[in-house]
Structure formats: C-alpha cells, structure tokens
Write a protein that holds these residues in place. Structure first.
Motif, PDB file in Angstrom:
ATOM      1  N   ILE A 118       0.821  -1.217   0.000  1.00  0.00           N
ATOM      2  CA  ILE A 118       0.000   0.000   0.000  1.00  0.00           C
ATOM      3  C   ILE A 118       0.859   1.274   0.000  1.00  0.00           C
ATOM      4  CG2 ILE A 118      -0.326   0.217   2.497  1.00  0.00           C
ATOM      5  CD1 ILE A 118      -3.301   0.827   1.824  1.00  0.00           C
ATOM      6  N   ASP A 119       1.962   1.242   0.728  1.00  0.00           N
ATOM      7  CA  ASP A 119       2.817   2.428   0.790  1.00  0.00           C
ATOM      8  C   ASP A 119       3.522   2.692  -0.534  1.00  0.00           C
ATOM      9  OD1 ASP A 119       2.118   2.901   3.419  1.00  0.00           O
ATOM     10  OD2 ASP A 119       3.765   1.674   4.203  1.00  0.00           O
ATOM     11  N   THR A 120       3.922   1.628  -1.226  1.00  0.00           N
ATOM     12  CA  THR A 120       4.633   1.824  -2.497  1.00  0.00           C
ATOM     13  C   THR A 120       3.669   2.108  -3.635  1.00  0.00           C
ATOM     14  OG1 THR A 120       4.654  -0.558  -2.902  1.00  0.00           O
ATOM     15  CG2 THR A 120       6.595   0.385  -1.839  1.00  0.00           C
ATOM     16  N   LEU A 121       2.449   1.634  -3.547  1.00  0.00           N
ATOM     17  CA  LEU A 121       1.479   1.882  -4.610  1.00  0.00           C
ATOM     18  C   LEU A 121       0.980   3.323  -4.588  1.00  0.00           C
ATOM     19  CD1 LEU A 121      -0.730  -1.324  -4.569  1.00  0.00           C
ATOM     20  CD2 LEU A 121       0.785  -0.580  -6.376  1.00  0.00           C
ATOM     21  N   GLY A 122       0.580   3.774  -3.457  1.00  0.00           N
ATOM     22  CA  GLY A 122       0.034   5.115  -3.341  1.00  0.00           C
ATOM     23  C   GLY A 122      -1.420   5.165  -3.759  1.00  0.00           C
ATOM     24  N   LEU A 123      -2.076   6.216  -3.364  1.00  0.00           N
ATOM     25  CA  LEU A 123      -3.495   6.389  -3.635  1.00  0.00           C
ATOM     26  C   LEU A 123      -3.760   6.582  -5.123  1.00  0.00           C
ATOM     27  CD1 LEU A 123      -6.329   6.672  -2.506  1.00  0.00           C
ATOM     28  CD2 LEU A 123      -5.896   9.115  -2.222  1.00  0.00           C
ATOM     29  N   ALA A 124      -2.911   7.338  -5.794  1.00  0.00           N
ATOM     30  CA  ALA A 124      -3.125   7.615  -7.222  1.00  0.00           C
ATOM     31  C   ALA A 124      -3.146   6.324  -8.038  1.00  0.00           C
ATOM     32  CB  ALA A 124      -2.050   8.548  -7.744  1.00  0.00           C
ATOM     33  N   ALA A 125      -2.229   5.411  -7.761  1.00  0.00           N
ATOM     34  CA  ALA A 125      -2.185   4.145  -8.505  1.00  0.00           C
ATOM     35  C   ALA A 125      -3.397   3.276  -8.172  1.00  0.00           C
ATOM     36  CB  ALA A 125      -0.894   3.396  -8.188  1.00  0.00           C
ATOM     37  N   ALA A 126      -3.890   3.353  -6.954  1.00  0.00           N
ATOM     38  CA  ALA A 126      -5.017   2.516  -6.541  1.00  0.00           C
ATOM     39  C   ALA A 126      -6.331   2.952  -7.191  1.00  0.00           C
ATOM     40  CB  ALA A 126      -5.162   2.531  -5.031  1.00  0.00           C
ATOM     41  N   VAL A 127      -6.479   4.237  -7.461  1.00  0.00           N
ATOM     42  CA  VAL A 127      -7.742   4.729  -8.028  1.00  0.00           C
ATOM     43  C   VAL A 127      -7.655   5.032  -9.525  1.00  0.00           C
ATOM     44  CG1 VAL A 127      -8.571   5.626  -5.828  1.00  0.00           C
ATOM     45  CG2 VAL A 127      -7.273   7.115  -7.361  1.00  0.00           C
ATOM     46  N   GLU A 128      -6.502   4.835 -10.112  1.00  0.00           N
ATOM     47  CA  GLU A 128      -6.327   5.128 -11.537  1.00  0.00           C
ATOM     48  C   GLU A 128      -7.024   4.073 -12.392  1.00  0.00           C
ATOM     49  OE1 GLU A 128      -2.732   5.397 -14.798  1.00  0.00           O
ATOM     50  OE2 GLU A 128      -2.260   5.587 -12.679  1.00  0.00           O
TER      51      GLU A 128
END
Length: 173
Positions: A118-128
C-alpha cells in the motif's frame, strides 16, 4: 520508487486476474450445483406430500386393509427415500461450501498483497482507471462484494435440508 510501484502494481494485477479466474470457475460450479438441487428439492417436496397423505389416510376403511402393516411399511419406505434425498442434498451443500471457501481463499491473499504494498502503490495508482481496465480500488471492492455474497448465500442454501425436517417433524425419526 516509480519502478517499485510499477512492480507492485503489476504483481497485484496478476493476483487479481488469478482471483477473478477462480471466482468465475467457482461461480460456474455454484450455478451447476444449484441446478442439480432443483430436482432434488422437487423430490423432497413430493416425498413430504406423500408422507403427509400417508399419515392422514385411514387404510382400514379401504380395500387395502387386507395388507397388515401397509401404512407403517409405506412410511418406512418414504422416510428412507427422504433420507436418501437429504443425503444427496448434503453432498451438494458440501460442494457449495467448497466453492465458497475457494473464493475466500483467493480473495484474502489479494488484500494481504495490497496491504503489503500500500505504501509503495500510493493512492493515485489505486484509483487510476483506464478505458480498458478498472482501478485497483474498484476491483478490491468487487472482491469484497463477491466474497460477502457467497458467504451470505451459503447459510441459506445450507439450511434447505433442515427446513424439510422442521416442516415434517413428526415424520422424521
């Protein structure tokens, strides 16, 4: 960091794809089992009606009175048939439970992998999202919904054979 994020995202997408493939297979198994249960439930209903009729009829007032213990023998045969059908339904319920567990066993590792990265992915990658692929967040939400659906469905399907026993308590030994 971008390279690590892409690697984690690619790994998560692979696990998600595998999970959705297993869910599709198990959905087909689930649907097949429910199709197989339909005639069994019909048979169980028919047997219940026969048991009820057997209990209500007075054979002493019919030409069948010449056959001693006919009513008890009919009841015995009907109860054996009920037991057979309930056993078949029990086997089907085990298959449904296995399908439910297979789905849960696929969903849990996906969330564990997501939480691990989760820390390496980030919010932007999760909702893109893209025109060809939903976001990771959407897919995770779908997985939760699917898992919840099968977990909620199984107790209801599992209770079907027991419903018969409560419908005819005096007929079940």
């Amino acid at each position: 960091m971008l390279r690590m994020s892409n690697s984690a995202l690619l790994s998560l997408h692979r696990v998600l794809q595998k999970c959705f493939d297993v869910i599709t297979q198990q959905r087909d198994v689930w649907a097949g089992v429910l199709r197989d249960c339909t005639p069994l439930l019909g048979s169980l209903g028919n047997l219940g009606q026969q048991l009820q009729a057997c209990a209500e009829v007075d054979l002493r007032a019919t030409p069948l009175q010449r056959f001693p213990d006919l009513q008890q023998r009919l009841r015995y045969k009907l109860l054996n048939a009920v037991d057979t059908v309930l056993g078949q339904l029990g086997d089907k319920m085990c298959v449904l439970q296995a399908a439910r567990d297979a789905i849960s066993n696929q969903v849990t590792p996906v969330f564990q992998l997501y939480e691990q990265h989760i820390d390496t992915l980030g919010l932007a990658a999760a909702v893109e999202r893209s025109p060809l692929a939903p976001s990771v967040a959407d897919m995770l939400e779908w997985l939760q919904d699917i898992d919840r659906f099968y977990r909620n469905q199984y107790p209801f399907t599992f209770d079907m054979p027991h419903s018969f026993a409560t419908a005819f308590p005096s007929e079940i030994p």
